[in-house]
Structure formats: C-alpha cells, structure tokens
Design an enzyme around this catalytic site. Structure first.
Site, PDB file in Angstrom:
ATOM      1  N   SER A  11      79.147 -38.290-111.048  1.00 56.33           N
ATOM      2  CA  SER A  11      78.228 -38.986-110.147  1.00 56.33           C
ATOM      3  C   SER A  11      77.952 -40.418-110.607  1.00 56.33           C
ATOM      4  O   SER A  11      78.002 -41.356-109.810  1.00 56.33           O
ATOM      5  CB  SER A  11      76.922 -38.204-110.024  1.00 56.33           C
ATOM      6  N   TRP A  12      77.708 -40.601-111.903  1.00 55.84           N
ATOM      7  CA  TRP A  12      77.363 -41.920-112.408  1.00 55.84           C
ATOM      8  C   TRP A  12      78.579 -42.851-112.418  1.00 55.84           C
ATOM      9  O   TRP A  12      78.485 -44.010-112.019  1.00 55.84           O
ATOM     10  CB  TRP A  12      76.764 -41.788-113.797  1.00 55.84           C
ATOM     11  N   LYS A 106      74.652 -41.155-122.189  1.00 61.79           N
ATOM     12  CA  LYS A 106      73.403 -41.145-122.951  1.00 61.79           C
ATOM     13  C   LYS A 106      73.361 -39.896-123.824  1.00 61.79           C
ATOM     14  O   LYS A 106      73.107 -38.799-123.318  1.00 61.79           O
ATOM     15  CB  LYS A 106      72.200 -41.192-122.010  1.00 61.79           C
ATOM     16  N   LYS A 192      65.346 -39.569-124.155  1.00 59.57           N
ATOM     17  CA  LYS A 192      64.536 -39.285-122.969  1.00 59.57           C
ATOM     18  C   LYS A 192      65.008 -38.005-122.285  1.00 59.57           C
ATOM     19  O   LYS A 192      64.225 -37.333-121.600  1.00 59.57           O
ATOM     20  CB  LYS A 192      64.564 -40.469-121.998  1.00 59.57           C
ATOM     21  N   ARG A 256      69.214 -34.022-113.782  1.00 55.29           N
ATOM     22  CA  ARG A 256      69.766 -32.708-114.130  1.00 55.29           C
ATOM     23  C   ARG A 256      69.048 -32.112-115.340  1.00 55.29           C
ATOM     24  O   ARG A 256      68.945 -30.898-115.468  1.00 55.29           O
ATOM     25  CB  ARG A 256      71.268 -32.818-114.362  1.00 55.29           C
ATOM     26  N   GLU A 282      73.031 -33.271-120.823  1.00 53.37           N
ATOM     27  CA  GLU A 282      73.116 -33.945-122.123  1.00 53.37           C
ATOM     28  C   GLU A 282      71.943 -33.618-123.036  1.00 53.37           C
ATOM     29  O   GLU A 282      72.064 -33.615-124.261  1.00 53.37           O
ATOM     30  CB  GLU A 282      73.206 -35.463-121.927  1.00 53.37           C
TER      31      GLU A 282
END
Length: 345
Positions: A11-12, A106, A192, A256, A282
C-alpha cells in the site's frame, strides 16, 4: 525527469509511486508477485493493497529486478523490515550507477538492534549508493492515494541528499520537511507502532478515550527517553516523526498496528490476528527489538515491557493493563527531576 525505482508494491510503496509519477518522474515499481504487476500495468490499480485508487497509466511495474534498477537515479525501499536485506542483495548486482537510496519502512531489526539505515549501510557497497535517506511521518497510504494533504519528513546524514528527496516528492498534496536527526526520525517512526498496538488493545478492551490519551502521552515519553539515549534530538520527538506519527497511528482505523491491537484486546490470539491482517504488522517485531534496546541502554519502558509480555510470553492483556496501573508512584517529568537532582548533588 528522474528514473525512480520503487522496491515493493504494498500500500505504501504504491501510494508513493503515485506521488512520484504525479511529479513527472519515470517510475518503475518492482514486486515478486506477477499478479500485482499485472494489475498495475494492465488495470492501473492495486486491488490487494490500495483498492479504489486509480493509478497513472505512465506508472510501470515489473518482476524483473535488473529491469527495475538499471540506470535508476533514486531507489525507494518500501518492503517490510525483515525483507530489506534480501531485497537489497537482489538489487545490488544489477546496479549500473550510483543511486540515492530512500527507505520508507518503519522498524528495528531484532537481535542486531540496527535501524534500517544502518542495515542499508551494511548491505549497500559504496560503488552503488550515493546517500541513504529516510522518509517518515504521519501518513496513511489510503489517504496519500486519494491525494489528501499529507506532510512527512526527509532525513539523512547528508542534508543535500535530504533536500534532493524533498524536491523529488514534494507537491501541493504532499509536503516534505527536512530534519538532520536521522536517529530520532527512525526511532520515532519505528516505536510508534508499539504504542499503536497498545492503543488498539485499550480500544478492544473498551477502555475509552481517557486510557488512550494517557497511553499516547506516556508512550511518547518512552519513545523520547530511548531515542535520546541512543543519540536522537529530543525536539524531533515533538515533531512530525514523533508525536505526529504517534497520533495518526494510534487513532486511525487505517493503522494496521491499531487494528491488530484492537483484535488482541477483543481476545484473539496473536497468530490468528496476524493471519487475519494479511499484511505485515511491524509493531510486533519492533516490540521485541525495543524491549532488547531498553535492556541494552537501561531505559525504563513500561508500556513496551507490558506489550512484550502479551506478545511473546502469553500474558493476558487485562493483566498487562493492571500491571501498568499498579506501578509505583512517580513524577510525570521523572527524567527532568532526576537530572535536576543530580545537578544539585
């Protein structure tokens, strides 16, 4: 016009490829799966990862790594953290000139405890890479694909390279700032996801806004505490790649990590959650790495520790929350108070 290679058609990666194509670049998207590449080339969409977004007809895809990276000016790495070494090793033999490498993932590698840019420094020979740049910030692919206003940060040891990537991506929908603090940017972006998992758990348990506000605030304190100890600039954690990324990931159904945590809070087992998600979460892997980092740097990270107990030691989420609420009383600005006391002494 620059030739830009996007390694990864998730997606990214797909959303960023759209931004780069909008900016007039020659964009080639590489992926293992022929089905995804067929969708990009023939149907001009990516139903699996970015549905309901029409892709530019000038965006091209390939499963051939040589075709993808030959003569590339910029190579964007948009694969999960655990796949970065393998993908870079596939790409390097076909490089025909030096390129600027940009990673948009990330995470932190467990056991080695390396940030992604450090992994890339190891895997990329000096004769194929000009510079390594990080692009990070509060950004959901779904919104970028719809060309909604989004703001991110470009960071590198080389400010010239960070500015080149800023120029490459920036447009009237996608604003890019620069920041020289690559450590802080990467740590904020990676950790995060841990707090987003925990925020999803509190929502899954039905605890409401009070609990989430406390979690985000104390989570930011943990991120800044570790990131500063590792050499990051404290101010970075109050910026886009710190509090900005934390807010968007902890509060949106697009996240997600939040969705995975939400399922855990509702009583699902971790293996069932990961199967249900169908995409890499992640935060799970990063929790292990962050826990190891907290031990290495002797930094208190109670939220990370509690989540580690849930994910890897089978502790019930209710028990983890109880352990956090039962911690001994302390000062909110504990680090500042300790620093002041030490100075007085």
């Amino acid at each position: 016009m620059k030739k830009v290679t996007m390694l990864g058609a998730g997606s990214w990666g797909t959303a960023l490829a759209l931004v780069l194509t909008d900016n007039g670049n020659e964009v080639c998207v590489w992926a293992h799966r022929a089905e995804l590449i067929h969708q990009i080339n023939e149907l001009h969409e990516n139903k699996d990862y970015l549905p309901n977004v029409k892709l530019p007809t000038t965006m091209k895809g390939t499963t051939n790594m040589k075709e993808a990276v030959t003569d590339a000016d910029f190579i964007i790495v948009a694969v999960p953290t655990k796949a970065i070494r393998e993908v870079l090793r596939q790409a390097v033999p076909f490089m025909t000139k030096k390129a600027v490498f940009v990673h948009v993932s990330k995470g932190i590698e467990p056991d080695s405890l390396l940030r992604i840019s450090e992994i890339m420094e190891i895997e990329l020979p000096s004769d194929v890479t000009k510079d390594i740049v990080v692009l990070s910030g509060p950004s959901h692919a779904e919104e970028v694909g719809l060309r909604h206003p989004t703001t991110v940060t470009s960071s590198s040891k080389s400010m010239q390279a960070a500015e080149e990537v800023q120029d490459l991506f920036i447009n009237h929908n996608f604003r890019v700032y620069t920041n020289p603090d690559i450590i802080g940017v990467e740590i904020g972006g990676a950790l995060k996801n841990i707090i987003a998992l925990a925020a999803g758990i509190t929502d899954g348990l039905g605890y409401g806004d009070n609990a989430k506000a406390a979690l985000i605030t104390r989570g930011l304190a943990e991120i800044a505490r570790l990131g500063t100890k590792m050499g990051g600039n404290p101010l970075t954690f109050s910026g886009l790649t710190g509090v900005g990324d934390l807010i968007v990931t902890c509060t949106s159904v697009h996240s997600r990590n939040w969705r995975a945590g939400n399922l855990l809070g509702k009583g699902y087992k971790l293996e069932d959650v990961l199967e249900e998600m169908g995409m890499v979460v992640e935060g799970v892997r990063t929790t292990k790495a962050a826990y190891q980092l907290s031990e290495k740097y002797q930094v208190q990270m109670p939220i990370t520790e509690a989540l580690h107990q849930v994910l890897f030691n089978g502790q019930k989420v209710e028990t983890a929350v109880e352990s956090l609420m039962a911690r001994g009383k302390t000062h909110e600005m504990e680090d500042l108070v300790n620093t002041f006391d030490n100075q007085v002494k």
